[in-house]
Write an enzyme that holds these catalytic residues in place. Sequence first.
Site, PDB file in Angstrom:
ATOM      1  N   SER A 180       0.689  -1.205  -0.221  1.00  0.00           N
ATOM      2  CA  SER A 180      -0.091  -0.096   0.070  1.00  0.00           C
ATOM      3  C   SER A 180       0.869   1.356  -0.025  1.00  0.00           C
ATOM      4  CB  SER A 180      -0.749   0.084   1.371  1.00  0.00           C
ATOM      5  OG  SER A 180      -1.506   1.276   1.476  1.00  0.00           O
ATOM      6  N   TYR A 193      -2.141  -1.192  10.352  1.00  0.00           N
ATOM      7  CA  TYR A 193      -2.301  -1.474   9.150  1.00  0.00           C
ATOM      8  C   TYR A 193      -0.939  -1.029   8.161  1.00  0.00           C
ATOM      9  CZ  TYR A 193      -4.108  -1.217   3.961  1.00  0.00           C
ATOM     10  OH  TYR A 193      -4.674  -1.390   2.757  1.00  0.00           O
TER      11      TYR A 193
END
Length: 292
Positions: A180, A193
Amino acid sequence: MTQTATLETQAPKAGYAMDDVRANVDPRPQLESEDYRPAGKLEGKAALVTGGDSGIGAAAAIAFAKEGADVALVYYSSDDDAQAVTGRIRSLGRRALVFKGDVGDEEFCRRTVGGIVDAWGRLDVLVNNAGEQTPQQSILDITQAQLVRTFQTNIFSMFFLVKAALPHLPEGGAIVNTTSVTAYQGSPQLLDYSATKGAITAFTRSLSENEELVSRGIRVNAVAPGPIWTPLNPASYGTDSSKVRHFGEGVPMGRPGQPYELAPAYVFLACDDSSYISGQVIHVNGGTVVNG
């Protein structure tokens, strides 16, 4: 936490439309583009895509099928979504398998890979895409249970699935991981995360240099999405939140990406077009330069 693996091979429900599955997400994520022109880049291959029931995973799975691959999906809970995606794969003339369970459980991962090999006799491409996030305003709000859960789903699962798949991947096989933009930029509300996504980037680079994989020509790469419109966003923040209403507006292109805009990157890294690429990350993020 662990669910029993199920292997479903029945035909999809008659008349079941993929738009029906995404009807509760407004606007609906776009999994396909009419402009996509397949060229048989994965003809005869077998691929496993985790988190393949919706969003980026679903778009990649459908693109793989268009390129000639048989596709096995792993999903956690969204039965209707998984049914719709497998139906779409079969409508493209390819075989589909679906496994329901928790990728954070190593035994489930072993059973899943074993089921694919038993059914098809091969596994050529592994896409580690499944992930979850739980926004918190403060690190003080992140419980031990949340921290463990996020790491189990997002990065432990990749270790488990690579361990299970590696004995079966052929010469020239491919592993594609989903990291990401948060691995490079950080995210104040997604501390755990973002940490897992940084781990995925390091895992990708390190695994790509492992002699066992290099000697067999198995390439390991990753895709780093920016703000992509998937059901994960309203599920994480709430449909009426400012975060969702203005999602993606901060990137140079001024809009969120759609899942189908990620799919060609996965196809490229899975096929022989990227035969001289390993240990790399493709950034599909609306123009953000991350210098990583």
